[in-house]
Design a protein around this motif. Sequence first.
Motif, PDB file in Angstrom:
ATOM      1  N   TYR A  36      -9.216  -6.269   1.779  1.00  0.00           N
ATOM      2  CA  TYR A  36      -8.007  -6.818   1.404  1.00  0.00           C
ATOM      3  C   TYR A  36      -8.434  -8.145   0.707  1.00  0.00           C
ATOM      4  O   TYR A  36      -8.981  -8.958   1.474  1.00  0.00           O
ATOM      5  CB  TYR A  36      -7.131  -6.844   2.180  1.00  0.00           C
ATOM      6  N   ARG A  43       0.875 -11.404   0.097  1.00  0.00           N
ATOM      7  CA  ARG A  43       0.551 -10.513   0.958  1.00  0.00           C
ATOM      8  C   ARG A  43      -0.835  -9.837   0.697  1.00  0.00           C
ATOM      9  O   ARG A  43      -1.211  -9.964  -0.507  1.00  0.00           O
ATOM     10  CB  ARG A  43       1.629  -9.277   1.004  1.00  0.00           C
ATOM     11  N   GLN A  45      -3.623  -7.363  -0.191  1.00  0.00           N
ATOM     12  CA  GLN A  45      -3.700  -6.299  -0.963  1.00  0.00           C
ATOM     13  C   GLN A  45      -5.049  -5.631  -1.116  1.00  0.00           C
ATOM     14  O   GLN A  45      -6.084  -6.350  -1.368  1.00  0.00           O
ATOM     15  CB  GLN A  45      -2.974  -6.661  -2.478  1.00  0.00           C
TER      16      GLN A  45
ATOM     17  N   GLY B   3       8.365  -1.222  -2.972  1.00  0.00           N
ATOM     18  CA  GLY B   3       7.482  -1.808  -1.861  1.00  0.00           C
ATOM     19  C   GLY B   3       7.900  -2.043  -0.675  1.00  0.00           C
ATOM     20  O   GLY B   3       9.099  -1.603  -0.341  1.00  0.00           O
ATOM     21  N   ILE B  26       7.737   1.700   2.408  1.00  0.00           N
ATOM     22  CA  ILE B  26       7.822   2.492   1.174  1.00  0.00           C
ATOM     23  C   ILE B  26       8.385   3.808   1.626  1.00  0.00           C
ATOM     24  O   ILE B  26       7.912   4.445   2.539  1.00  0.00           O
ATOM     25  CB  ILE B  26       6.496   2.732   0.408  1.00  0.00           C
ATOM     26  N   HIS B  29       6.395   7.018   2.751  1.00  0.00           N
ATOM     27  CA  HIS B  29       5.315   6.560   3.538  1.00  0.00           C
ATOM     28  C   HIS B  29       5.707   7.169   5.047  1.00  0.00           C
ATOM     29  O   HIS B  29       6.788   6.683   5.684  1.00  0.00           O
ATOM     30  CB  HIS B  29       4.752   5.147   3.969  1.00  0.00           C
ATOM     31  N   ALA B  93       3.515  -3.087   7.338  1.00  0.00           N
ATOM     32  CA  ALA B  93       2.559  -2.430   6.478  1.00  0.00           C
ATOM     33  C   ALA B  93       3.017  -0.998   6.773  1.00  0.00           C
ATOM     34  O   ALA B  93       3.272  -0.801   7.724  1.00  0.00           O
ATOM     35  CB  ALA B  93       1.008  -2.759   6.495  1.00  0.00           C
ATOM     36  N   SER B  94       3.003  -0.337   5.501  1.00  0.00           N
ATOM     37  CA  SER B  94       2.982   1.046   5.584  1.00  0.00           C
ATOM     38  C   SER B  94       2.080   1.964   4.998  1.00  0.00           C
ATOM     39  O   SER B  94       1.432   1.211   3.915  1.00  0.00           O
ATOM     40  CB  SER B  94       4.560   1.605   5.232  1.00  0.00           C
ATOM     41  N   SER B  95       2.009   3.095   5.082  1.00  0.00           N
ATOM     42  CA  SER B  95       0.904   4.087   4.541  1.00  0.00           C
ATOM     43  C   SER B  95       1.457   5.386   4.377  1.00  0.00           C
ATOM     44  O   SER B  95       2.403   5.836   5.327  1.00  0.00           O
ATOM     45  CB  SER B  95      -0.457   4.000   5.116  1.00  0.00           C
ATOM     46  N   VAL B 105      -4.660   3.735   3.157  1.00  0.00           N
ATOM     47  CA  VAL B 105      -4.311   2.519   2.327  1.00  0.00           C
ATOM     48  C   VAL B 105      -3.142   1.929   3.039  1.00  0.00           C
ATOM     49  O   VAL B 105      -2.087   2.358   2.667  1.00  0.00           O
ATOM     50  CB  VAL B 105      -4.168   2.662   0.920  1.00  0.00           C
ATOM     51  N   THR B 107      -0.023  -0.853   2.522  1.00  0.00           N
ATOM     52  CA  THR B 107       0.746  -1.491   1.685  1.00  0.00           C
ATOM     53  C   THR B 107       1.442  -2.598   2.536  1.00  0.00           C
ATOM     54  O   THR B 107       2.123  -2.324   3.282  1.00  0.00           O
ATOM     55  CB  THR B 107       1.655  -0.679   0.592  1.00  0.00           C
TER      56      THR B 107
END
Lengths: 113, 117
Positions: A36, A43, A45, B3, B26, B29, B93-95, B105, B107
């Motif tokens: 990342y 944030r 990525q 997002g 998201i 997700h 974060a979510s996935s 992954v 986000t």
Amino acid sequence: GENVEQHPSTLSVQEGDSAVIKCTYSDSASNYFPWYKQELGKRPQLIIDIRSNVGEKKDQRIAVTLNKTAKHFSLHITETQPEDSAVYFCAASIGNYGQNFVFGPGTRLSVLP
Amino acid sequence: DTGVSQNPRHKITKRGQNVTFRCDPISEHNRLYWYRQTLGQGPEFLTYFQNEAQLEKSRLLSDRFSAERPKGSFSTLEIQRTEQGDSAMYLCASSLIALGSGANVLTFGAGSRLTVL
């Protein structure tokens, strides 16, 4: 538990040169390794990732290599540009299905013009 | 859907007060994570959800921290009786994870910065 080490903590390169960041992990069950990028005040990525059944993956100027035997993986950035300046975090998956991650402490990359 | 959204972006509180952060992932997700990040460090895992079920919580996490994800949509992270050591950026974060895919992954949201005075 999993432990991820990352080196160097800071890295300065001249624009156009290559940069390499190295990570080691401790849990042989880890099977997914993302990288990342976090620019200042933004944030994290995802920039590239690699699964344990692959030794190398490349995406334009960025590549990642994985040595499962030695439990280390590396990020390679070629032809560095000022916009590559950021903090880069490696991570290793943990859990039966890679549902969680342990992150490295980060490498601050500065690309000097 | 633009997002992962987090609110508030900044929170300043006095020691001993309770704070609550919200994360809107998201929409499609199924996983939602909370991490804590302090200056110069990588994200530190706090907890994660698959849909509405909280599947794991860090063993290092104090019982002053609690998280919920009702109905498997947004999530809240509450910190009770805040301490100065709780000052950090709280990242959500979510996935979307599918078994056997081998990739997860994340986000990330922009984070909620907590300052405890």
